[in-house]
Design an enzyme around this catalytic site. Sequence first.
Site, PDB file in Angstrom:
ATOM      1  N   THR A 192      -1.962 -13.416  42.674  1.00  0.00           N
ATOM      2  CA  THR A 192      -2.032 -14.656  41.895  1.00  0.00           C
ATOM      3  C   THR A 192      -0.668 -15.318  41.909  1.00  0.00           C
ATOM      4  OG1 THR A 192      -2.564 -15.649  39.765  1.00  0.00           O
ATOM      5  CG2 THR A 192      -1.735 -13.390  39.702  1.00  0.00           C
ATOM      6  N   HIS A 193      -0.667 -16.648  42.136  1.00  0.00           N
ATOM      7  CA  HIS A 193       0.581 -17.382  42.329  1.00  0.00           C
ATOM      8  C   HIS A 193       0.565 -18.653  41.475  1.00  0.00           C
ATOM      9  CE1 HIS A 193       4.194 -18.736  44.357  1.00  0.00           C
ATOM     10  NE2 HIS A 193       3.627 -19.925  44.470  1.00  0.00           N
ATOM     11  N   ASN A 197      -1.129 -11.273  32.738  1.00  0.00           N
ATOM     12  CA  ASN A 197      -2.336 -11.319  33.578  1.00  0.00           C
ATOM     13  C   ASN A 197      -3.034  -9.967  33.572  1.00  0.00           C
ATOM     14  OD1 ASN A 197      -2.664 -14.019  35.020  1.00  0.00           O
ATOM     15  ND2 ASN A 197      -0.465 -13.616  35.222  1.00  0.00           N
ATOM     16  N   ARG A 243      14.266  -0.356  52.840  1.00  0.00           N
ATOM     17  CA  ARG A 243      13.079  -1.089  52.405  1.00  0.00           C
ATOM     18  C   ARG A 243      11.788  -0.498  52.993  1.00  0.00           C
ATOM     19  NH1 ARG A 243      12.255  -5.660  49.214  1.00  0.00           N
ATOM     20  NH2 ARG A 243      14.294  -5.091  48.440  1.00  0.00           N
ATOM     21  N   ASP A 245      -2.031 -11.803  53.076  1.00  0.00           N
ATOM     22  CA  ASP A 245      -1.839 -11.469  54.490  1.00  0.00           C
ATOM     23  C   ASP A 245      -0.360 -11.162  54.697  1.00  0.00           C
ATOM     24  OD1 ASP A 245      -0.534 -13.891  54.639  1.00  0.00           O
ATOM     25  OD2 ASP A 245      -2.026 -14.867  55.916  1.00  0.00           O
ATOM     26  N   GLY A 260       3.311  -8.817  32.333  1.00  0.00           N
ATOM     27  CA  GLY A 260       1.958  -8.258  32.435  1.00  0.00           C
ATOM     28  C   GLY A 260       0.897  -8.975  31.615  1.00  0.00           C
TER      29      GLY A 260
HETATM   30  C1  GAR Z   1       2.466 -15.086  36.915  1.00  0.00           C
HETATM   31  O1  GAR Z   1       2.473 -16.441  36.575  1.00  0.00           O
HETATM   32  C2  GAR Z   1       2.293 -14.900  38.408  1.00  0.00           C
HETATM   33  O2  GAR Z   1       1.516 -15.884  39.013  1.00  0.00           O
HETATM   34  C3  GAR Z   1       3.728 -14.995  38.867  1.00  0.00           C
HETATM   35  O3  GAR Z   1       4.447 -14.271  37.907  1.00  0.00           O
HETATM   36  C4  GAR Z   1       3.818 -14.425  36.644  1.00  0.00           C
HETATM   37  C5  GAR Z   1       3.663 -13.059  36.036  1.00  0.00           C
HETATM   38  O4  GAR Z   1       3.287 -13.140  34.705  1.00  0.00           O
HETATM   39  N1  GAR Z   1       3.860 -14.466  40.179  1.00  0.00           N
HETATM   40  C6  GAR Z   1       4.652 -14.992  41.104  1.00  0.00           C
HETATM   41  O5  GAR Z   1       5.400 -15.932  40.898  1.00  0.00           O
HETATM   42  C7  GAR Z   1       4.569 -14.326  42.465  1.00  0.00           C
HETATM   43  N2  GAR Z   1       5.211 -15.132  43.456  1.00  0.00           N
HETATM   44  P1  GAR Z   1       2.756 -11.854  33.917  1.00  0.00           P
HETATM   45  O6  GAR Z   1       3.705 -10.696  34.262  1.00  0.00           O
HETATM   46  O7  GAR Z   1       2.862 -12.213  32.475  1.00  0.00           O
HETATM   47  O8  GAR Z   1       1.353 -11.578  34.353  1.00  0.00           O
END
Ligand code: GAR
Length: 186
Positions: free
Chosen positions: A107-108, A13, A64, A140, A11
Amino acid sequence: MRIVVLVSGSGTNLQAVIDAVKAGELDVEIAAVGSDVPGCLGLKRAADAGIATFTVPPADYASRPEWNRALQAAVAGYAPDLVLLAGFMRILDAEFVAAFDGRMVNTHPALLPSFPGAHGVRDALRHGVKVTGVTVHLVDSGVDTGPILAQAAVPVLESDTEEELHERIKVEERKLLVETLRKLSS
Ligand code: GAR
């Protein structure tokens, strides 16, 4: 702009968004933070900030689709203008995506369309790219395929481990995410 944030992990972000809101730098209301992972650090960060939390673990559901419907109902209960996937590591089905069509942001940690999926950092490193980065995009029904809102590049160093590279990406990711939310809210 009311947002619901979905998280699965640490968490950081989410914390950047919380901090920006608290500092008056971002005019959004975090209505709730939800997760598929009971007790994850992201949920603790939300609770510490006095934000409502909810958990919808897949193990509690027979299928699911049932899990998707339960999570969708939990999110919709907070009537968000926007749903933010901030390190949410499960794929949401087409019905969930349709319910928040054009109002869900992910966010990726890679420069999409390269290296989608759960291991964007590892895949980029293994491929040997010299530059990778972060993408903030609309969700999407595909996996990391929606319209790109913003990207930032991060150089790959010769000595990088997956963890080191991911940490440097996350520094840029936090800034890009807050900046993109600011634009969306205005
Ligand atoms: C982030 O870097 C995000 O982009 C990635 O997980 C991390 C979470 O960090 N997400 C993915 O890889 C989705 N495919 P956080 O929990 O510290 O925010």
